[in-house]
Design a protein around this motif. Structure first.
Motif, PDB file in Angstrom:
ATOM      1  N   THR A  16     -10.027  18.890  -0.522  1.00 56.82           N
ATOM      2  CA  THR A  16     -11.085  18.150   0.158  1.00 56.82           C
ATOM      3  C   THR A  16     -11.254  16.745  -0.398  1.00 56.82           C
ATOM      4  N   PHE A  17     -11.292  16.611  -1.705  1.00 57.88           N
ATOM      5  CA  PHE A  17     -11.493  15.317  -2.351  1.00 57.88           C
ATOM      6  C   PHE A  17     -10.390  14.323  -1.942  1.00 57.88           C
ATOM      7  N   LEU A  18      -9.135  14.769  -2.000  1.00 56.65           N
ATOM      8  CA  LEU A  18      -8.022  13.888  -1.636  1.00 56.65           C
ATOM      9  C   LEU A  18      -8.032  13.536  -0.153  1.00 56.65           C
ATOM     10  N   MET A  48       0.809  -1.213   0.000  1.00 52.13           N
ATOM     11  CA  MET A  48       0.000   0.000   0.000  1.00 52.13           C
ATOM     12  C   MET A  48       0.848   1.273   0.000  1.00 52.13           C
ATOM     13  N   LEU A  49       2.143   1.157   0.307  1.00 48.63           N
ATOM     14  CA  LEU A  49       3.001   2.323   0.437  1.00 48.63           C
ATOM     15  C   LEU A  49       3.046   3.208  -0.812  1.00 48.63           C
ATOM     16  N   PRO A  50       3.189   2.662  -2.032  1.00 46.71           N
ATOM     17  CA  PRO A  50       3.205   3.554  -3.207  1.00 46.71           C
ATOM     18  C   PRO A  50       1.918   4.375  -3.360  1.00 46.71           C
ATOM     19  N   ALA A  51       0.780   3.763  -3.105  1.00 53.18           N
ATOM     20  CA  ALA A  51      -0.477   4.509  -3.210  1.00 53.18           C
ATOM     21  C   ALA A  51      -0.560   5.581  -2.116  1.00 53.18           C
ATOM     22  N   PHE A  52      -0.122   5.230  -0.919  1.00 53.09           N
ATOM     23  CA  PHE A  52      -0.132   6.197   0.181  1.00 53.09           C
ATOM     24  C   PHE A  52       0.796   7.374  -0.135  1.00 53.09           C
ATOM     25  N   LEU A  53       1.984   7.086  -0.633  1.00 58.05           N
ATOM     26  CA  LEU A  53       2.915   8.160  -1.008  1.00 58.05           C
ATOM     27  C   LEU A  53       2.349   9.015  -2.137  1.00 58.05           C
ATOM     28  N   GLY A  54       1.725   8.366  -3.125  1.00 60.39           N
ATOM     29  CA  GLY A  54       1.125   9.111  -4.229  1.00 60.39           C
ATOM     30  C   GLY A  54       0.036  10.056  -3.754  1.00 60.39           C
ATOM     31  N   MET A  55      -0.807   9.590  -2.844  1.00 60.47           N
ATOM     32  CA  MET A  55      -1.872  10.449  -2.319  1.00 60.47           C
ATOM     33  C   MET A  55      -1.282  11.598  -1.511  1.00 60.47           C
ATOM     34  N   THR A  56      -0.236  11.322  -0.732  1.00 57.87           N
ATOM     35  CA  THR A  56       0.394  12.364   0.071  1.00 57.87           C
ATOM     36  C   THR A  56       1.036  13.420  -0.827  1.00 57.87           C
ATOM     37  N   ILE A  57       1.719  12.981  -1.877  1.00 60.97           N
ATOM     38  CA  ILE A  57       2.322  13.925  -2.825  1.00 60.97           C
ATOM     39  C   ILE A  57       1.237  14.733  -3.526  1.00 60.97           C
ATOM     40  N   GLY A  58       0.137  14.085  -3.892  1.00 59.90           N
ATOM     41  CA  GLY A  58      -0.979  14.789  -4.522  1.00 59.90           C
ATOM     42  C   GLY A  58      -1.589  15.841  -3.616  1.00 59.90           C
ATOM     43  N   GLY A  64       0.008  17.373  -1.144  1.00 56.08           N
ATOM     44  CA  GLY A  64       1.009  18.443  -1.033  1.00 56.08           C
ATOM     45  C   GLY A  64       1.032  19.331  -2.271  1.00 56.08           C
ATOM     46  N   ALA A  65       0.978  18.723  -3.458  1.00 53.95           N
ATOM     47  CA  ALA A  65       0.989  19.493  -4.707  1.00 53.95           C
ATOM     48  C   ALA A  65      -0.276  20.343  -4.826  1.00 53.95           C
ATOM     49  N   SER A  66      -1.415  19.801  -4.428  1.00 55.19           N
ATOM     50  CA  SER A  66      -2.673  20.561  -4.465  1.00 55.19           C
ATOM     51  C   SER A  66      -2.607  21.750  -3.518  1.00 55.19           C
ATOM     52  N   TYR A  67      -2.034  21.544  -2.346  1.00 60.41           N
ATOM     53  CA  TYR A  67      -1.902  22.628  -1.370  1.00 60.41           C
ATOM     54  C   TYR A  67      -1.007  23.743  -1.920  1.00 60.41           C
ATOM     55  N   LEU A  68       0.142  23.340  -2.494  1.00 58.22           N
ATOM     56  CA  LEU A  68       1.077  24.330  -3.040  1.00 58.22           C
ATOM     57  C   LEU A  68       0.486  25.081  -4.230  1.00 58.22           C
ATOM     58  N   PHE A  99     -10.588  10.812   0.736  1.00 60.16           N
ATOM     59  CA  PHE A  99     -10.197   9.455   0.374  1.00 60.16           C
ATOM     60  C   PHE A  99      -8.962   8.974   1.120  1.00 60.16           C
ATOM     61  N   LEU A 100      -8.151   9.880   1.659  1.00 57.09           N
ATOM     62  CA  LEU A 100      -6.950   9.483   2.381  1.00 57.09           C
ATOM     63  C   LEU A 100      -7.293   8.776   3.690  1.00 57.09           C
ATOM     64  N   LEU A 101      -8.255   9.284   4.428  1.00 57.35           N
ATOM     65  CA  LEU A 101      -8.595   8.697   5.724  1.00 57.35           C
ATOM     66  C   LEU A 101      -9.099   7.253   5.610  1.00 57.35           C
ATOM     67  N   PRO A 102     -10.064   6.939   4.730  1.00 58.53           N
ATOM     68  CA  PRO A 102     -10.465   5.538   4.595  1.00 58.53           C
ATOM     69  C   PRO A 102      -9.328   4.651   4.073  1.00 58.53           C
ATOM     70  N   PHE A 103      -8.494   5.198   3.215  1.00 64.07           N
ATOM     71  CA  PHE A 103      -7.371   4.428   2.687  1.00 64.07           C
ATOM     72  C   PHE A 103      -6.420   4.025   3.809  1.00 64.07           C
ATOM     73  N   VAL A 104      -6.090   4.955   4.689  1.00 64.96           N
ATOM     74  CA  VAL A 104      -5.216   4.652   5.820  1.00 64.96           C
ATOM     75  C   VAL A 104      -5.886   3.644   6.749  1.00 64.96           C
ATOM     76  N   ALA A 105      -7.182   3.801   6.994  1.00 71.76           N
ATOM     77  CA  ALA A 105      -7.900   2.852   7.853  1.00 71.76           C
ATOM     78  C   ALA A 105      -7.869   1.443   7.265  1.00 71.76           C
ATOM     79  N   ILE A 106      -8.068   1.310   5.962  1.00 73.34           N
ATOM     80  CA  ILE A 106      -8.030   0.004   5.306  1.00 73.34           C
ATOM     81  C   ILE A 106      -6.627  -0.585   5.379  1.00 73.34           C
ATOM     82  N   ALA A 107      -5.608   0.226   5.144  1.00 79.18           N
ATOM     83  CA  ALA A 107      -4.225  -0.254   5.212  1.00 79.18           C
ATOM     84  C   ALA A 107      -3.899  -0.773   6.610  1.00 79.18           C
ATOM     85  N   LEU A 108      -4.288  -0.042   7.636  1.00 80.28           N
ATOM     86  CA  LEU A 108      -4.052  -0.486   9.006  1.00 80.28           C
ATOM     87  C   LEU A 108      -4.854  -1.745   9.330  1.00 80.28           C
TER      88      LEU A 108
END
Length: 149
Positions: free
Chosen positions: A40-42, A18-28, A30-34, A45-54
């Motif tokens: 909001t959309f990202l 799951m690490l590549p997808a997690f890193l991709g979402m985190t980079i996305g 960060g890029a959206s913020y910058l 989806f990040l919170l359920p993704f982390v919950a599923i990974a855990l």
């Protein structure tokens, strides 16, 4: 009820998958913020993704006097309780990929347990202590094939 047998099977490989997808979402994010874009959309989806990974990182197996319980870390994806009187036969085979039930919980481990039920679907899962699990189930009157040294 007090658990007679309890085991936790962990798989850090799930986190690595799951690490590549997690890193991709985190980079996305960060890029959206910058870029001043709406994140909001990202974030939604990040919170359920982390919950599923855990949730997928570990599987807990418990046996008490009446039931066998299988739970994932958070209990979101894997949550199954089987009454011992519903079990027709338990097959324990060497190797974590050696069996497959209709409902199958697989993590790298020493052995695979297949539970054939009198009603409903068969269930299989991984264990690292097949001898102990087999002994506990036999003691409780469940027919077990395999699992002895």
């Amino acid at each position: 009820m007090v658990a007679i047998y309890s085991e936790t099977v962990r798989s850090w490989k799930m986190l690595l998958i799951m690490l590549p997808a997690f890193l991709g979402m985190t980079i996305g994010i960060g890029a959206s913020y910058l870029a001043g874009e709406d994140m909001t959309f990202l974030l939604v989806f990040l919170l359920p993704f982390v919950a599923i990974a855990l949730d997928l990182m570990q599987l807990k197996i418990e046996v008490d006097e009446e039931r066998l319980k299988i739970r994932s870390a958070l209990g979101l994806l894997a949550r199954k309780t089987i009454r011992l009187d519903e079990i027709k036969l338990v097959r324990i085979s060497e190797g974590w990929m050696s069996c497959s039930g209709t409902i199958h919980y697989t993590y790298p481990g020493k052995a695979c347990v297949l539970i054939e039920r009198t009603k409903g679907w068969s269930i299989s899962f991984t264990t690292n202590r097949p001898e102990e699990l087999a002994e506990v189930l036999r003691t409780l009157g469940v027919p077990v094939v395999g699992g002895s040294p």
